[in-house]
Design a protein around this motif. Structure first.
Motif, short mmCIF file in Angstrom:
data_model
loop_
_atom_site.label_atom_id
_atom_site.label_comp_id
_atom_site.label_asym_id
_atom_site.label_seq_id
_atom_site.Cartn_x
_atom_site.Cartn_y
_atom_site.Cartn_z
N LEU A 221 101.51 22.26 14.12
CA LEU A 221 101.69 20.88 13.66
C LEU A 221 100.69 20.66 12.53
O LEU A 221 99.50 20.96 12.70
N ILE A 222 101.15 20.17 11.39
CA ILE A 222 100.27 19.92 10.25
C ILE A 222 99.85 18.44 10.27
O ILE A 222 100.70 17.56 10.40
N VAL A 223 98.56 18.20 10.18
CA VAL A 223 98.03 16.84 10.22
C VAL A 223 97.14 16.62 9.01
O VAL A 223 96.34 17.50 8.66
N ASP A 224 97.29 15.48 8.32
CA ASP A 224 96.39 15.19 7.20
C ASP A 224 96.19 13.69 7.09
O ASP A 224 96.92 12.91 7.70
N ASP A 225 95.20 13.30 6.31
CA ASP A 225 94.88 11.88 6.23
C ASP A 225 95.78 11.14 5.24
O ASP A 225 96.15 10.00 5.46
N PHE A 226 96.15 11.79 4.13
CA PHE A 226 96.82 11.07 3.05
C PHE A 226 97.86 11.97 2.41
O PHE A 226 97.61 13.14 2.15
N MET A 227 99.05 11.43 2.17
CA MET A 227 100.07 12.21 1.47
C MET A 227 100.65 11.37 0.34
O MET A 227 101.09 10.24 0.56
#
Lengths: 274, 274
Positions: A200-206
């Motif tokens: 699962l890819i998780v990031d703060d801002f896209m």
């Protein structure tokens, strides 16, 4: 020493809370208390029913010789709605707007209570996937990824944009940043992710999704399957998004740097809570 | 709806576990259950005694109108000893040695269960300090800092070595890296730390202490008081250490890159557990 039911329940509840998404064999509690399996089963039944009635998450019991109990944290729709409203309220503050249409979020990502809740929300959306790891990009995504990983009891894998000696041998890819169109590099240590993992890819801002697209390409190098992409904030100001299938908690739009104005609304994640 | 004692105890135990180092007013539970204060006090007494007997941490109760209950996680000496032995065992693996005498640790820092325990250990050493924030350096320190901050219910402040637009206005300092003697820069967003804060510095690896010395200088710019420094691994291979007062969980020594050999032993932190 004999334990009362109420004492056993205190112990078992705290143990389960501290070991989310981990199968605890009944024998562990049987041995700890020197008590019959039937009593322990009754204790667990009380815990299970209370978690259900009070909507505190799921207590799963499995029967048989290898039977045991698993605490699966879960966020319910009303909590998710409340959390997202809270996040939108925080992100609406005018002073957050930075040059380039970014939002200042370091304080949010540094708030452990808020992070725990966000972690629980994201984890809930993907709790039924068979995941092996949470993948994120340094540096801002790390805290978020940790929060999700803690709930799902999974390792965190951090992709870097620079190559450091402390990573050992690495695999790297080049990618084009979606908004600035610059060529950048992404690096992942070979040892941190086994081949054929489900991630699962998780990031703060896209924004356009260039970085996340880079992560997906890098995952191909590791023969990994991307089971989902989740971001805290997505920016709507994008003509052509590189990523189609993702969840976001908050959506940023109508950014007017000159007049210091922008809009914040809930992202698409609530569709997953029904 | 009437709640049985055992059900109340399940709910209260999980609530306290989810809100470490936070004063929960008794009235919160009184209202939740629609139950007399005296019954709730008895429930809490049972939880308190079980935590004490089973060494699960401290349940602190305060009397009076503003009275309430606080769960203070605590690691006990025998657990700390066991954890450090476990860490030493993991770090001893030969393949961890990297060029320059570094150890590969990304897998450990990405393991949420291990991180939780390390966080609890470090938090226990500083639980009696009046802290306002946990300060760390990107990127490896972030996960560790999060783990400590979660236990102590404090914000995490991340210092970066590059200046990113997403930080807003920043304060920066130059420092000399202790081992390589290179001049480097450290940057902290102005908004993430209030002046006159009491801080605990947490990082994954310390050699001569150049970076941590840099953090201390940067903290001076924020008029902050450094109440402690704690690192996961310290390297003993240092003639002149820049930092004297710190705690470490593990100590690395006798690094022989040519023959791929090194020693790992417990750090100085057990002195704090008596």
């Amino acid at each position: 020493m004999r334990f009362k039911r109420s004492e056993r329940i205190v112990y078992m509840t705290q143990y389960l809370l501290k070991h989310p998404n981990e199968l605890v064999p009944l024998t562990y509690f049987v041995n700890h208390f020197g008590q019959a399996k039937s009593s322990i089963s009754e204790d667990i039944q009380i815990i299970k029913e209370t978690f259900q009635a009070e909507r505190l998450g799921i207590i799963e019991t499995t029967a048989g010789a290898s039977g045991g109990v698993t605490y699966r944290p879960k966020m319910y729709r009303e909590e998710a709605v409340e959390l997202i409203e809270h996040l939108c309220g925080l992100l609406k503050e005018k002073e957050r707007l930075l040059p380039g249409g970014y939002l200042f979020m370091s304080d949010l990502v540094g708030n452990p209570k808020l992070l725990n809740q966000v972690g629980e929300l994201i984890a809930t959306m993907y709790m039924d996937e068979e995941l092996d790891a949470i993948v994120t990009i340094a540096t801002k995504g790390i805290s978020l990824a940790n929060a999700v990983a803690k709930v799902l009891n999974l390792p965190v894998v951090v992709i870097r944009k620079d190559n450091k000696v402390t990573e050992g041998s690495t695999v790297s890819i080049n990618y084009v940043s979606g908004s600035s169109r610059k060529i950048e590099t992404m690096v992942l240590s070979k040892r941190t992710l086994s081949e054929y993992s489900n991630v699962l890819i998780v990031d703060d801002f896209m924004r356009a999704g260039g970085s996340i697209n880079g992560v997906i390409n890098l995952m191909n190098e590791f023969k990994a399957t991307v089971k989902g992409v989740s971001v805290l904030v997505e920016s709507k100001e994008v003509k052509h998004r590189l990523i189609e299938d993702y969840t976001s908690l908050v959506r940023l739009s109508d950014v007017d740097e000159y007049n210091q104005q922008f809009s914040v609304e809930e992202g698409n994640c609530l569709k997953r809570f029904n």
